[in-house]
Enzyme design. Structure first.
Site, short mmCIF file in Angstrom:
data_model
loop_
_atom_site.label_atom_id
_atom_site.label_comp_id
_atom_site.label_asym_id
_atom_site.label_seq_id
_atom_site.Cartn_x
_atom_site.Cartn_y
_atom_site.Cartn_z
N VAL A 18 1.06 35.64 6.16
CA VAL A 18 1.97 36.43 5.61
C VAL A 18 3.14 36.74 6.54
O VAL A 18 4.43 36.66 6.46
CB VAL A 18 1.55 37.68 4.75
N LYS A 78 0.66 -3.97 -1.91
CA LYS A 78 -0.59 -3.49 -1.16
C LYS A 78 -0.14 -3.81 0.17
O LYS A 78 -0.14 -4.97 0.62
CB LYS A 78 -1.84 -4.29 -1.54
#
Length: 651
Positions: free
Chosen positions: A36, A106
């Site tokens: 925080v 792919k």
């Protein structure tokens, strides 16, 4: 001190503090302040100096003392993808769920997982064995496609592929490098991060774990919002999945990256969770793989080839196209149903693939042609009426069809290793009515062969001598040479090991074969019926050929384990499976290839995880039916071997 000066001093102080705490959090794993409080510093700096360079430096520093290659255990296993190679397999997978499908390239690169915490890249790791990979964070931070920070406080994992663009690879290719994937694998593990950066690697993000998105498309869109490059993809309905493969096949030559197939994923996350996963692969995804280099050509005509079985197979004749360094003008079309399913027409633009880099196959139609392909009603070799059996057409008289007979002769000669009998010699022999059956090889005279075009006395005598070398054949080789459907290398070896003599093999029943591991109902039926049909040929060959029983293994017939037989399954820990087989043979036992009623022991390796093997299941079934065989653990085998050696030393 003026206000602007105060702000400047505060900015410098904030930048210094953020760098300090960023280093402690990411590089030292020893934070001094709470998340925080750290966020307050960052928000204040954004207010005062939104363009500050420090704001783009958050996350592990490029100079972080990370250990390149250090083991990293994935929180969720990085499973392999299930693979398929035929449209029917893909369609079968698509029928297992509801909803749309997402098709993506792919990438032919190195799988990588990026772990973000509180918006910062904490760890980047290779797939490794799926459970544990290598930490490559230091080098991944050098890839421009990988953001050091993302706009979310949630803990997320981004999975994707590290690869090298073909435009980048061009300069390395000129220097003699083989392919971009191998170069990528080496580049990402460079100990010097500046050397790794010099390879200009890229990253394609295609999976997001920890997201609130309810679809695969939603995940891909969120990855773009996070700052990752957009991955090409298509959204398809379930009954149009093959269209994704066709599209990427068309795009493939123009892509700036290598792909080796197309990845399909169920779009709805809820449906993905319902399908779940196996220990090896997720059920909600599959890779449809290219089977070699591909290219586009034009179909000019279709030729029909008659095999030794009488099957008439279509062959595509196309404009020359280079695949894997070879110029291709012919490609397999499999059978008449394949032509219908593709809607194949002459003049069509078609995609060709060299499967495994060897056999050219026609995969799909990109642009339709104009003229239909005509299916023959008569055998192109002998003119006999053609019969159709499901997807295939056959010559109705293969025993007298020239192409079929020559095919059977070629198969017999090749299987027993009788050299020199190429198509030209066989055709001359057929035309001279000297070679109409494998039996005829053994009655050839060099004087007759010398009359063939381009033969002469020297070649003729050499061919007759080659025949004489093959008057004694091992049982398994002889069985394969008969050309019976389903009686190939695997099944012939099982029959030879189990029954030892040709007479015993000829008496085998479907019921007996069905009790053998890896032999199913269709194989058993085909083999028994084929042996019965080939009986006249077999009897005729026995007048010229001696059939030899399989050679006894080392130690077989004597020793403390004589008369016992073993089959092994699972991975051994004390030594390799081949070493285990060698040890029991040395003590007189036989090693078989499958689980049968005659088997004495099935040994299960100690390094055995996951579900029971098919051999274990077969053994349990036979034990339940009263068979005397036993299942041994690796420890029990070791005790048996030790006891046998002790017995042998005392004898």
């Amino acid at each position: 001190m003026s206000k602007s000066t105060k702000e400047k001093a505060e900015i410098e102080s904030l930048e210094s503090a953020i760098r300090h705490h960023n280093h402690l959090y990411w590089d030292k794993a020893a934070p001094e302040i709470s998340d925080v409080d750290y966020d307050k510093l960052v928000r204040r700096l954004k207010d005062l100096s939104p363009d500050s360079a420090v704001l783009s430096e958050m996350g592990p520093s490029k100079d972080a003392p990370r250990v390149l290659g250090e083991a990293f255990r994935h929180k969720e296993p990085m499973l392999s993808l299930d693979k398929c190679y035929e449209p029917a397999e893909l369609e079968q997978w698509a029928a297992s769920f509801e909803g749309r499908v997402v098709a993506m390239p792919k990438f032919d690169g190195i799988a990588c997982a990026l772990h973000y915490e509180d918006g910062r890249l904490k760890v980047a790791a290779t797939r490794g064995d799926g459970s544990v990979g290598d930490d490559i964070t230091v080098n991944v931070l050098e890839i421009k496609d990988v953001p050091a920070t993302i706009p979310t406080k949630e803990t997320v994992e981004v999975r994707g592929e590290i690869y090298m663009r073909l435009s980048v690879f061009a300069k390395f290719k000129a220097a003699g490098m083989a392919n971009p994937r191998n170069l990528t694998a080496g580049a990402i593990k460079q100990k010097d991060k500046s050397k790794s950066a010099a390879y200009e690697l890229s990253f394609a993000a295609y999976d997001l774990i920890g997201t609130r998105a309810d679809s695969q498309v939603g995940e891909l869109e969120e990855l773009v919002r996070f700052g990752f490059a957009k991955v090409d993809y298509l959204v398809l309905e379930r009954d149009h999945v093959i269209e994704g493969f066709e599209k990427f096949t068309q795009w493939r030559p123009n892509l700036d990256y290598e792909i080796d197939g197309v990845v399909y994923k169920v779009d709805a996350i809820k449906e993905q969770r319902r399908l779940g996963q196996t220990s090896h692969h997720p059920r909600f995804a599959i890779a449809y793989k290219f089977q070699g280099d591909s290219g586009v050509s034009i179909l000019r005509q279709v030729e029909w080839s008659v095999a030794r079985t009488g099957a008439i197979t279509p062959v595509a004749i196309v404009d020359p196209v280079n695949l894997s360094g070879v110029t291709v003008t012919r490609a397999s079309l499999h059978n008449v149903a394949f032509i219908g399913n593709l809607g194949l027409t002459l003049g069509a633009h078609v995609t060709l693939v060299r499967r495994g880099g060897v056999i050219p196959n026609l995969e799909n139609v990109t642009v339709p042609g104009t003229d239909p392909v005509v299916i023959p009603e008569q055998c192109p070799s002998c003119g006999s009426v053609v019969r159709r059996d499901r997807d295939f057409i056959f010559c109705s008289k293969p025993s007298t069809c020239k192409s079929a007979v020559i095919g059977q002769l070629a198969h017999y000669a090749a299987t027993i290793g009788m050299l020199g009998f190429g198509d030209a010699i066989l055709e001359h022999g057929y035309n001279a009515e000297l070679l109409r059956s494998p039996v005829d090889f053994y009655t050839l005279r060099w004087e007759d062969i010398a009359k063939f075009e381009r033969s002469g006395e020297k070649i003729a005598k050499k061919l007759v001598a080659e025949v004489d070398k093959k008057r004694s054949l091992e049982l398994a080789t002889f069985l394969r040479a008969l050309g019976i459907s389903e009686l190939g290398k695997h099944v012939s070896a099982i029959l030879a090991d189990r029954y030892r003599t040709l007479d015993a093999v000829l008496q085998v029943t479907e019921e007996e074969l069905l009790e053998t591991h890896s032999i199913g109902a269709s194989i058993a039926k085909s083999v028994v019926a084929g042996l019965a049909e080939a009986r006249p040929l077999i009897d005729a060959l026995r007048a010229h050929v001696t059939i030899v029983a399989p050679a006894h293994h080392e130690g077989e017939g004597g020793g403390p384990l004589a008369g016992l037989s073993f089959v092994f399954t699972g991975k051994m820990v004390a030594f390799s499976r081949s070493e285990a087989e060698k040890r029991v043979r040395a003590l007189g036992a036989a090693v078989l290839s499958s689980v049968t009623k005659q088997l004495t022991y099935l040994v299960v390796g100690a390094d055995k995880s996951g579900p029971k093997s098919t051999k274990e299941k077969a053994a349990e079934k036979l034990i339940g039916q009263g068979a005397p065989l036993k299942v041994l653990s690796e420890d029990e085998l070791l005790a048996m071997l030790e006891g046998a050696r002790t017995h042998e030393s005392r004898s």
